[in-house]
Design a protein around this motif. Structure first.
Motif, PDB file in Angstrom:
ATOM      1  N   TYR A   2      44.948  26.959  44.918  1.00 56.78           N
ATOM      2  CA  TYR A   2      44.795  26.281  46.651  1.00 56.78           C
ATOM      3  C   TYR A   2      43.111  27.795  46.760  1.00 56.78           C
ATOM      4  N   LEU A   3      42.772  28.391  45.078  1.00 58.62           N
ATOM      5  CA  LEU A   3      41.507  29.434  45.202  1.00 58.62           C
ATOM      6  C   LEU A   3      40.412  28.309  46.245  1.00 58.62           C
ATOM      7  N   HIS A   4      40.046  27.266  45.696  1.00 56.53           N
ATOM      8  CA  HIS A   4      38.862  26.310  46.261  1.00 56.53           C
ATOM      9  C   HIS A   4      39.455  25.222  47.047  1.00 56.53           C
ATOM     10  N   ARG A   5      39.480  24.649  48.292  1.00 56.72           N
ATOM     11  CA  ARG A   5      39.794  24.000  48.903  1.00 56.72           C
ATOM     12  C   ARG A   5      39.193  22.315  48.362  1.00 56.72           C
ATOM     13  N   ASP A   6      37.837  22.701  48.141  1.00 50.94           N
ATOM     14  CA  ASP A   6      37.545  21.408  47.780  1.00 50.94           C
ATOM     15  C   ASP A   6      35.938  21.203  47.132  1.00 50.94           C
ATOM     16  N   ALA A   7      35.478  19.966  47.204  1.00 49.10           N
ATOM     17  CA  ALA A   7      34.287  20.767  46.143  1.00 49.10           C
ATOM     18  C   ALA A   7      32.867  21.253  46.646  1.00 49.10           C
ATOM     19  N   TYR A  51      51.025  33.456  44.565  1.00 53.48           N
ATOM     20  CA  TYR A  51      50.217  34.457  42.990  1.00 53.48           C
ATOM     21  C   TYR A  51      49.938  34.954  43.375  1.00 53.48           C
ATOM     22  N   LEU A  52      49.763  36.283  44.328  1.00 53.67           N
ATOM     23  CA  LEU A  52      49.301  36.972  45.018  1.00 53.67           C
ATOM     24  C   LEU A  52      50.355  38.201  44.875  1.00 53.67           C
ATOM     25  N   ASP A  53      51.229  38.019  44.701  1.00 58.59           N
ATOM     26  CA  ASP A  53      52.989  38.985  44.865  1.00 58.59           C
ATOM     27  C   ASP A  53      53.234  38.932  42.598  1.00 58.59           C
ATOM     28  N   SER A  54      52.509  37.637  42.368  1.00 57.79           N
ATOM     29  CA  SER A  54      52.943  37.682  40.955  1.00 57.79           C
ATOM     30  C   SER A  54      51.718  38.880  39.990  1.00 57.79           C
ATOM     31  N   GLU A  55      52.334  38.513  38.906  1.00 56.38           N
ATOM     32  CA  GLU A  55      51.798  39.099  37.853  1.00 56.38           C
ATOM     33  C   GLU A  55      49.924  39.281  37.311  1.00 56.38           C
ATOM     34  N   PHE A  56      50.619  37.037  37.303  1.00 61.23           N
ATOM     35  CA  PHE A  56      48.655  37.017  37.934  1.00 61.23           C
ATOM     36  C   PHE A  56      47.892  38.014  37.991  1.00 61.23           C
ATOM     37  N   ALA A  57      48.091  37.788  39.694  1.00 61.68           N
ATOM     38  CA  ALA A  57      47.210  38.614  40.136  1.00 61.68           C
ATOM     39  C   ALA A  57      46.574  40.325  40.211  1.00 61.68           C
ATOM     40  N   LYS A  58      47.392  40.831  39.506  1.00 65.23           N
ATOM     41  CA  LYS A  58      46.474  42.328  39.472  1.00 65.23           C
ATOM     42  C   LYS A  58      45.457  42.249  38.669  1.00 65.23           C
ATOM     43  N   MET A 108      38.936  39.854  46.760  1.00 65.73           N
ATOM     44  CA  MET A 108      38.245  38.242  45.820  1.00 65.73           C
ATOM     45  C   MET A 108      39.590  36.931  46.911  1.00 65.73           C
ATOM     46  N   VAL A 109      40.944  37.053  46.888  1.00 64.97           N
ATOM     47  CA  VAL A 109      41.516  36.005  48.054  1.00 64.97           C
ATOM     48  C   VAL A 109      40.964  36.093  48.521  1.00 64.97           C
ATOM     49  N   ASP A 110      40.444  36.762  49.636  1.00 61.20           N
ATOM     50  CA  ASP A 110      39.822  37.238  51.108  1.00 61.20           C
ATOM     51  C   ASP A 110      38.953  36.470  51.183  1.00 61.20           C
ATOM     52  N   LYS A 111      37.793  36.842  50.441  1.00 64.73           N
ATOM     53  CA  LYS A 111      36.527  36.569  50.194  1.00 64.73           C
ATOM     54  C   LYS A 111      36.276  35.319  50.442  1.00 64.73           C
ATOM     55  N   ILE A 112      36.862  34.599  49.260  1.00 67.35           N
ATOM     56  CA  ILE A 112      37.108  32.665  49.027  1.00 67.35           C
ATOM     57  C   ILE A 112      37.518  32.205  49.840  1.00 67.35           C
ATOM     58  N   ILE A 172      39.094  35.758  27.718  1.00 59.47           N
ATOM     59  CA  ILE A 172      38.165  37.070  27.732  1.00 59.47           C
ATOM     60  C   ILE A 172      38.387  37.982  28.827  1.00 59.47           C
ATOM     61  N   TYR A 173      38.603  37.472  29.472  1.00 62.74           N
ATOM     62  CA  TYR A 173      37.796  38.311  31.131  1.00 62.74           C
ATOM     63  C   TYR A 173      39.152  37.820  31.844  1.00 62.74           C
ATOM     64  N   PRO A 174      40.518  38.306  31.846  1.00 63.76           N
ATOM     65  CA  PRO A 174      41.401  37.893  32.858  1.00 63.76           C
ATOM     66  C   PRO A 174      41.293  37.841  34.351  1.00 63.76           C
ATOM     67  N   GLU A 175      40.131  38.620  34.446  1.00 63.84           N
ATOM     68  CA  GLU A 175      39.771  38.457  36.286  1.00 63.84           C
ATOM     69  C   GLU A 175      39.436  37.722  36.643  1.00 63.84           C
ATOM     70  N   TRP A 176      39.140  36.175  35.854  1.00 60.85           N
ATOM     71  CA  TRP A 176      38.433  34.812  35.761  1.00 60.85           C
ATOM     72  C   TRP A 176      39.793  33.953  36.016  1.00 60.85           C
ATOM     73  N   SER A 177      40.993  34.729  35.586  1.00 53.50           N
ATOM     74  CA  SER A 177      42.059  33.699  35.749  1.00 53.50           C
ATOM     75  C   SER A 177      42.862  33.728  37.468  1.00 53.50           C
ATOM     76  N   ILE A 178      41.708  34.027  38.174  1.00 53.81           N
ATOM     77  CA  ILE A 178      41.556  33.778  39.765  1.00 53.81           C
ATOM     78  C   ILE A 178      40.952  32.522  40.164  1.00 53.81           C
ATOM     79  N   PHE A 179      40.711  31.333  39.184  1.00 58.09           N
ATOM     80  CA  PHE A 179      40.197  30.334  39.365  1.00 58.09           C
ATOM     81  C   PHE A 179      40.924  29.373  38.982  1.00 58.09           C
TER      82      PHE A 179
END
Length: 333
Positions: free
Chosen positions: A114-119, A313-320, A326-330, A103-110
């Protein structure tokens, strides 16, 4: 990274459906004025998320609400729970970033590696200020409040080869089983391997015959499916820290008293923490279990893997569709 649904069409469909279809009673109260909170999920009653909600969440809210879980997708079909909450037909569900991303494509970041390192990092990201606009959009447009994040486990490499894997280049030519969707196949390539789509039920035989060189799953899955019988090592890449979100009807939330909202929020966080601790302990115990079975269990250069996968991922279509920066902040958390 997922099948995408146009948000306007989805939300517009909700408005039409709400008027065209019979609405199940939300049953907000009984004679004792207790709110009934029905949760629908495809999870089994023995799932760690189900156990935590039943044993921790339900008792904490019992003074003013009745928790009524429906497991095994017995109330609503998997993938329709958010729609049911939006219509007012359901109070709670356990949703995923993959589902939100339809529904919200921006949520695909998660859903990326390697966006999350651990719990613990997962918790910090969910609570961060930069998450508020994304969560608020879901509340305002869908009527769904995301209460807390639930830890599912870390996916690790499980290989039938002897060669140690330290960096992505060491996976060159390795036939790594990945689920068949484009998103999963992309993750396999990003890790440096040659991804091969194989049905889950065929993994054991494919490993046994050498049709594939390895597979990746959380450690509990490796044990339950006995993949350790036909493999020689587990490389703790932790390339995907799987998660879910506890979803709650915003309409029902707004109808609670402030002190009741505080209790519900704390109960949700406590339940998530209980499940998180149990899953982490199980993962830690299983490392020794696999060692006792004769497998090598070790940690590679995770930073090298993280940089390699994130760049892919950042070089892919997914990141658009990802929020700018957001990646830098995470990564900075």
């Amino acid at each position: 990274m997922t099948i995408r649904i146009d948000r306007r069409r989805f939300l517009g469909g909700m408005a039409v459906a709400a008027g065209a279809l019979p609405v199940l009673s939300a049953r907000p109260s009984f004679a004792d004025d207790k709110v009934t909170l029905r949760l629908s999920s495809p999870a089994t009653p023995g799932d760690q998320r189900a156990v935590a909600l039943t044993e921790v969440f339900a008792p904490a809210i019992k003074d003013f609400a009745t928790f009524e879980p429906h497991w095994n997708a017995e109330l609503f079909k998997q993938g329709t729970e958010l729609e049911a909450i939006a219509r007012g037909n359901l109070e709670m569900s356990i949703t995923s970033a993959q589902e939100l991303a339809t529904i919200y494509p921006e949520w695909s970041i998660f859903t990326a590696g390697y966006l999350h390192r651990d719990a613990e990092h997962q918790k910090k990201v969910f609570a961060a200020d930069f998450m508020e606009p994304m969560k608020k959009k879901v509340e305002d447009e869908l009527g769904v409040k995301l209460l807390t994040v639930m830890y599912l486990g870390r996916r690790q490499l499980n290989l039938r080869t002897d060669k140690d894997v330290k960096v992505p280049a060491d996976l060159a030519g390795v036939r790594l089983r990945m689920p068949g969707t484009d998103a999963w196949q992309f993750l396999g390539k990003a890790l440096g391997a040659n991804p091969v789509p194989v049905a889950f039920t065929e993994i054991y035989t494919a490993l046994q015959t050498g049709a594939i060189d390895g597979q990746e799953n959380p450690l509990p899955t490796d044990k339950d499916s006995k993949f350790y019988e036909v493999t020689k090592q587990i490389c703790l890449t932790s390339h995907l820290v799987d998660l879910n979100y506890l979803a709650f009807s915003k309409k029902v939330w707004d109808g609670l008293k402030p002190e009741q909202q505080q209790v519900v929020q704390k109960a949700a966080d406590d339940a998530a923490e209980s499940g998180r601790k149990k899953q982490l302990k199980l993962e830690a115990d299983l490392e020794q279990f696999f060692k006792d079975k004769g497998l090598k269990v070790y940690t590679p250069d995770v930073d090298a893997f993280r940089k390699h996968v994130q760049k892919a991922y950042l070089d892919s279509e997914f990141a658009k569709d990802w929020p700018q920066g957001m990646v830098d902040k995470i990564n900075a958390l």
